[in-house]
Scaffold this motif. Structure first.
Motif, PDB file in Angstrom:
ATOM      1  N   UNK A   1       0.836  -1.202   0.000  1.00 56.02           N
ATOM      2  CA  UNK A   1       0.000   0.000   0.000  1.00 56.02           C
ATOM      3  C   UNK A   1       0.866   1.245   0.000  1.00 56.02           C
ATOM      4  N   UNK A   2       1.948   1.197   0.749  1.00 56.76           N
ATOM      5  CA  UNK A   2       2.859   2.344   0.805  1.00 56.76           C
ATOM      6  C   UNK A   2       3.536   2.551  -0.548  1.00 56.76           C
ATOM      7  N   UNK A   3       3.978   1.464  -1.193  1.00 55.14           N
ATOM      8  CA  UNK A   3       4.607   1.565  -2.510  1.00 55.14           C
ATOM      9  C   UNK A   3       3.694   2.244  -3.518  1.00 55.14           C
ATOM     10  N   UNK A   4       2.407   1.927  -3.439  1.00 53.36           N
ATOM     11  CA  UNK A   4       1.443   2.443  -4.405  1.00 53.36           C
ATOM     12  C   UNK A   4       0.815   3.760  -3.949  1.00 53.36           C
ATOM     13  N   UNK A   5       1.311   4.306  -2.835  1.00 54.94           N
ATOM     14  CA  UNK A   5       0.816   5.582  -2.303  1.00 54.94           C
ATOM     15  C   UNK A   5      -0.689   5.530  -2.036  1.00 54.94           C
ATOM     16  N   UNK A   6      -1.132   4.399  -1.484  1.00 59.40           N
ATOM     17  CA  UNK A   6      -2.550   4.215  -1.165  1.00 59.40           C
ATOM     18  C   UNK A   6      -2.812   4.363   0.331  1.00 59.40           C
ATOM     19  N   UNK A   7      -1.804   4.787   1.088  1.00 61.01           N
ATOM     20  CA  UNK A   7      -1.966   4.978   2.523  1.00 61.01           C
ATOM     21  C   UNK A   7      -1.088   6.142   2.955  1.00 61.01           C
ATOM     22  N   UNK A   8      -1.582   6.936   3.884  1.00 59.73           N
ATOM     23  CA  UNK A   8      -0.809   8.088   4.349  1.00 59.73           C
ATOM     24  C   UNK A   8       0.298   7.610   5.293  1.00 59.73           C
ATOM     25  N   UNK A   9       1.340   8.410   5.412  1.00 59.08           N
ATOM     26  CA  UNK A   9       2.460   8.031   6.277  1.00 59.08           C
ATOM     27  C   UNK A   9       2.047   7.882   7.739  1.00 59.08           C
ATOM     28  N   UNK A  10       1.277   8.813   8.318  1.00 61.11           N
ATOM     29  CA  UNK A  10       0.888   8.631   9.725  1.00 61.11           C
ATOM     30  C   UNK A  10       0.083   7.351   9.951  1.00 61.11           C
ATOM     31  N   UNK A  11      -0.859   7.068   9.039  1.00 59.76           N
ATOM     32  CA  UNK A  11      -1.664   5.856   9.183  1.00 59.76           C
ATOM     33  C   UNK A  11      -0.787   4.619   9.024  1.00 59.76           C
ATOM     34  N   UNK A  12       0.117   4.670   8.073  1.00 66.87           N
ATOM     35  CA  UNK A  12       1.016   3.532   7.873  1.00 66.87           C
ATOM     36  C   UNK A  12       1.873   3.294   9.108  1.00 66.87           C
TER      37      UNK A  12
END
Length: 379
Positions: A303-314
């Motif tokens: 999800x992080x690779x595809x920018x489908x989640x924000x950094x704080x949530x991740x």
């Protein structure tokens, strides 16, 4: 005398099959007719001193190996011929593979070849294992997409990758790795003679780790074959690299991640649910990661690779995942929901071979191997 003849013949047959040689291949190397060699392997005839010497030379083993009660532990693991089975490792300084695991893998490969011979089935894979690709992360994603095309899955979510691999002629064996290698996740071997491979997956691990290991081993073989084709380094080091520069091991990991979680499939799933980048919850993450059969941490990274989640949530979810692993060990959050069909092709071949084989002793030996290594059938 009969027992001695059968014993020597079994050793010759094991050594021949472990090198992927047919009767014709070996008979031409030692200059005798394949019918005569077949009679020696079956214990009907005793090989002459000259044939024993020629066999020792052809196999590149001491003469004593032909008379050994356990040739597996005396025969060399590999020679230098293009027909050899090759152990695959992308680690630039790999730790020595535990001898007990190498011996187990070689025994299983010999048994698998024996069953294929008895059943007279093709040994070639139906998908290519040598595919050119660009040596960067996007290149690995393209390679994963091409392999899924060859496997006729497109971007669809696959329920059982073991069956998918076996339907393509690849050999996949799950068994609990022996003591001394129990911490290893997987190993693989490539067979240039048949453009095929063996994948050995540690059954001690959870389903998610097994599936990722399987995909990573496939990536390792593709990367290794491409590296062997080039005269220059495929992934040359660069002082300009920042972040996580690609190397062979990371290339195989990216292949596995993309192979199991194709970008179109992940984006379609997230889009259908209408999940915004900061709306991911613990329960939602676990629910969706089950669809792809991967670990919570692997799905979060994708999800992080595809920018489908924000950094704080991740970061919040990453902390929860690490806390869970710290408290529970290798158990996957929310358990495992995938049901695999382990060793399906191996046991299918065994049951078929039992209806065809004239050498019941060989089948009995394979059955004993299965029991000793605790290779389980489909449940």
């Amino acid at each position: 005398m009969t027992a001695d003849l059968s014993f020597i013949g079994r050793n010759i047959r094991f050594l021949r099959r472990s090198r992927n040689w047919t009767l014709e291949d070996l008979s031409s190397r030692i200059d005798i007719h394949k019918v005569a060699l077949g009679r020696i392997e079956r214990g009907i005839n005793l090989p002459s001193a000259m044939v024993i010497y020629q066999l020792s030379t052809a196999f590149n083993v001491p003469v004593d190996t032909l008379f050994s009660p356990d040739p597996i532990h005396q025969a060399p693991v590999a020679t230098t011929e293009t027909t050899d089975t090759c152990f695959i490792s992308l680690d630039p300084a790999p730790a020595p593979l535990a001898a007990v695991l190498m011996n187990a893998c070689r025994e299983i490969m010999a048994a698998f070849h024996a069953l294929e011979d008895i059943c007279r089935v093709p040994k070639h894979a139906t998908v290519p294992l040598s595919i050119p690709f660009d040596p960067d992360y996007p290149g690995m994603e393209t390679l994963a997409a091409r392999m899924r095309t060859y496997l006729a899955t497109g971007d669809a979510v696959v329920f059982d990758y073991l069956e998918l691999f076996e339907n393509a002629g690849l050999r996949v064996i799950l068994f609990p790795f022996p003591r001394g290698a129990a911490s290893m996740e997987s190993v693989s071997f490539y067979e240039p003679a048949f453009h095929n491979a063996f994948f050995f997956i540690n059954a001690r691990n959870n389903t998610e780790k097994q599936l990722f290991s399987l995909a990573r081993e496939l990536g390792s073989i593709l990367v290794s074959n491409q590296m062997n084709r080039r005269k220059t380094p495929l992934f040359p080091p660069s002082e300009e690299d920042t972040g996580r520069p690609i190397n062979p091991a990371r290339a195989a990991g990216r292949f596995a991640s993309t192979f199991l979680m194709p970008e179109p499939a992940v984006r379609a799933t997230v889009g259908q649910l209408g999940v915004s980048r900061d709306a991911w919850s613990w329960d939602l993450l676990l629910r969706i990661k089950h669809r792809f059969g991967v670990s919570a941490q692997t799905f979060l990274y994708r999800l992080h690779e595809l920018d489908l989640i924000s950094d704080p949530t991740r970061n919040t979810l990453d902390t929860q995942i690490k806390d869970f692993y710290a408290a529970n060990g290798p158990i996957e959050p929310d358990a495992s929901r995938r049901c695999l069909t382990p060793n399906g092709r191996f046991f299918d071949l065994l049951l078929t071979a039992e209806t065809k084989a004239t050498d019941t002793e060989e089948i009995q030996h394979i059955r004993q191997l299965i029991e000793r290594l605790r290779i389980t059938d489909i449940k």
